[in-house]
Design an enzyme around this catalytic site. Sequence first.
Site, PDB file in Angstrom:
ATOM      1  N   SER A 139       0.850  -1.201   0.000  1.00 30.58           N
ATOM      2  CA  SER A 139       0.000   0.000   0.000  1.00 30.58           C
ATOM      3  C   SER A 139       0.877   1.239   0.000  1.00 30.58           C
ATOM      4  O   SER A 139       1.633   1.489   0.953  1.00 30.58           O
ATOM      5  CB  SER A 139      -0.891   0.014   1.239  1.00 30.58           C
ATOM      6  OG  SER A 139      -1.423   1.317   1.390  1.00 30.58           O
TER       7      SER A 139
ATOM      8  N   HIS B  78      -1.019  -1.323  -4.369  1.00 29.07           N
ATOM      9  CA  HIS B  78      -2.325  -0.964  -3.799  1.00 29.07           C
ATOM     10  C   HIS B  78      -2.367   0.551  -3.599  1.00 29.07           C
ATOM     11  O   HIS B  78      -1.494   1.137  -2.952  1.00 29.07           O
ATOM     12  CB  HIS B  78      -2.480  -1.698  -2.477  1.00 29.07           C
ATOM     13  CG  HIS B  78      -3.804  -1.547  -1.808  1.00 29.07           C
ATOM     14  ND1 HIS B  78      -4.913  -2.294  -2.158  1.00 29.07           N
ATOM     15  CD2 HIS B  78      -4.202  -0.739  -0.789  1.00 29.07           C
ATOM     16  CE1 HIS B  78      -5.931  -1.959  -1.375  1.00 29.07           C
ATOM     17  NE2 HIS B  78      -5.535  -1.014  -0.533  1.00 29.07           N
TER      18      HIS B  78
ATOM     19  N   ASP C 174      -4.559   3.631  -2.181  1.00 31.62           N
ATOM     20  CA  ASP C 174      -5.657   3.948  -1.260  1.00 31.62           C
ATOM     21  C   ASP C 174      -6.221   5.332  -1.559  1.00 31.62           C
ATOM     22  O   ASP C 174      -5.570   6.348  -1.297  1.00 31.62           O
ATOM     23  CB  ASP C 174      -5.161   3.877   0.186  1.00 31.62           C
ATOM     24  CG  ASP C 174      -5.021   2.445   0.646  1.00 31.62           C
ATOM     25  OD1 ASP C 174      -5.995   1.684   0.513  1.00 31.62           O
ATOM     26  OD2 ASP C 174      -3.929   2.075   1.121  1.00 31.62           O
TER      27      ASP C 174
ATOM     28  N   HIS D 179      -8.159   1.086  -4.347  1.00 33.46           N
ATOM     29  CA  HIS D 179      -9.132   0.851  -3.272  1.00 33.46           C
ATOM     30  C   HIS D 179      -9.847   2.172  -3.017  1.00 33.46           C
ATOM     31  O   HIS D 179      -9.266   3.101  -2.456  1.00 33.46           O
ATOM     32  CB  HIS D 179      -8.349   0.364  -2.040  1.00 33.46           C
ATOM     33  CG  HIS D 179      -9.167   0.160  -0.823  1.00 33.46           C
ATOM     34  ND1 HIS D 179      -8.609  -0.035   0.422  1.00 33.46           N
ATOM     35  CD2 HIS D 179     -10.518   0.099  -0.637  1.00 33.46           C
ATOM     36  CE1 HIS D 179      -9.568  -0.198   1.313  1.00 33.46           C
ATOM     37  NE2 HIS D 179     -10.725  -0.110   0.706  1.00 33.46           N
TER      38      HIS D 179
ATOM     39  N   MET E 192     -11.672  -5.890   4.891  1.00 31.84           N
ATOM     40  CA  MET E 192     -10.879  -4.959   5.705  1.00 31.84           C
ATOM     41  C   MET E 192     -10.629  -5.566   7.083  1.00 31.84           C
ATOM     42  O   MET E 192     -11.564  -6.007   7.754  1.00 31.84           O
ATOM     43  CB  MET E 192     -11.627  -3.631   5.883  1.00 31.84           C
ATOM     44  CG  MET E 192     -11.765  -2.786   4.636  1.00 31.84           C
ATOM     45  SD  MET E 192     -10.211  -2.343   3.830  1.00 31.84           S
ATOM     46  CE  MET E 192      -9.320  -1.496   5.141  1.00 31.84           C
TER      47      MET E 192
ATOM     48  N   ASP F  53      -6.757  -6.424   4.000  1.00 28.97           N
ATOM     49  CA  ASP F  53      -6.119  -5.100   4.051  1.00 28.97           C
ATOM     50  C   ASP F  53      -6.242  -4.531   5.456  1.00 28.97           C
ATOM     51  O   ASP F  53      -7.340  -4.295   5.946  1.00 28.97           O
ATOM     52  CB  ASP F  53      -6.836  -4.199   3.026  1.00 28.97           C
ATOM     53  CG  ASP F  53      -6.235  -2.803   2.919  1.00 28.97           C
ATOM     54  OD1 ASP F  53      -5.221  -2.519   3.574  1.00 28.97           O
ATOM     55  OD2 ASP F  53      -6.810  -2.012   2.144  1.00 28.97           O
TER      56      ASP F  53
HETATM   57  C1  DX5 Z   1      -6.512   1.607   5.342  1.00 29.81           C
HETATM   58  C2  DX5 Z   1      -5.998   1.293   3.953  1.00 29.81           C
HETATM   59  C3  DX5 Z   1      -4.928   0.288   3.960  1.00 29.81           C
HETATM   60  C4  DX5 Z   1      -3.708   0.721   4.726  1.00 29.81           C
HETATM   61  C5  DX5 Z   1      -2.941  -0.462   5.163  1.00 29.81           C
HETATM   62  O1  DX5 Z   1      -7.556   2.491   5.258  1.00 29.81           O
HETATM   63  O2  DX5 Z   1      -7.041   0.792   3.135  1.00 29.81           O
HETATM   64  O3  DX5 Z   1      -4.587  -0.121   2.648  1.00 29.81           O
HETATM   65  O4  DX5 Z   1      -2.873   1.531   3.995  1.00 29.81           O
HETATM   66  O5  DX5 Z   1      -1.893  -0.016   5.947  1.00 29.81           O
HETATM   67  P1  DX5 Z   1      -1.225  -0.965   7.036  1.00 29.81           P
HETATM   68  O6  DX5 Z   1      -0.667  -2.148   6.301  1.00 29.81           O
HETATM   69  O7  DX5 Z   1      -0.179  -0.107   7.646  1.00 29.81           O
HETATM   70  O8  DX5 Z   1      -2.320  -1.363   7.997  1.00 29.81           O
HETATM   71 ZN    ZN Z   2      -6.465  -0.190   1.173  1.00 25.28          ZN
END
Ligand code: DX5
Ligand code: ZN
Length: 227
Positions: free
Chosen positions: A17, A41, A43, A74, A144, A182
């Site tokens: 991400s 990914h 976000d 996403h 999630m 995720d």
């Molecule tokens: C959260 C995002 C994730 C996030 C994951 O809202 O959708 O993709 O970036 O980050 P980590 O791996 O640090 O939990």
């Molecule tokens: Zn995400």
Amino acid sequence: MSHLDPGPIGALKLAPSLLSADFGYLAGAAQLVDEHVEWLHVDVMDGHFVPNITIGPPVVASLRRHTERFLDCHLMISEPRRYLEAFATAGADSCTVHAEVGDVAAALADARALGMRAGLAVNPDTPFSALEPHLADLDLVLVMSVFPGFGGQSFMPEVLEKVTGVRRVIEEEGLSVDLEIDGGIDVETAPRAVAAGANVLVAGSAIFSRPDPVAATHALRIAASGE
Ligand code: DX5
Ligand code: ZN
């Protein structure tokens, strides 16, 4: 814009991400890891569906010029249908919308009509029943394992039961669907997510907040493969 092949459905894929990367150095961050992973990914947050604002189509278009990796977008946004065409034009390969925003069937159909893969995400407290009616009409389910909005949160193990339930239906019905998880994925939680049935692992801080992000991708793959 032609879209990239996602790779074999159901195979283990890492999707770093970029949320946890330095946004002033996004192309460099993408290029640092892209040879070592299957997807990147992205976000997208609108400050409405989630309490944070991040990336939009212009940034995806810029990233597209610097990496040939599959861009897994996403969309944590309240009105995804307004923006799907802009993401497709920008070079997104996949767009995942949230079940909680409603109008899901139309959004999934729009994403596919635009030549992208279509994904459906569920928050930790959204039940499997929100996904089930759409499973035959999508390419990706995103479970999630934190409430969306920020990187670096702690993994919520209670979502693993939902992952197992989705995997069971994918297998029983022979669906061509990837199952992504995720939030809070690291070398400790990745094997648990894979054992539950996830095959696409998103990881932000476990990759980009590490001193050596490339080594972190290798460590994650080894942990996830149970090697
Ligand atoms: C959260 C995002 C994730 C996030 C994951 O809202 O959708 O993709 O970036 O980050 P980590 O791996 O640090 O939990
Ligand atoms: Zn995400």
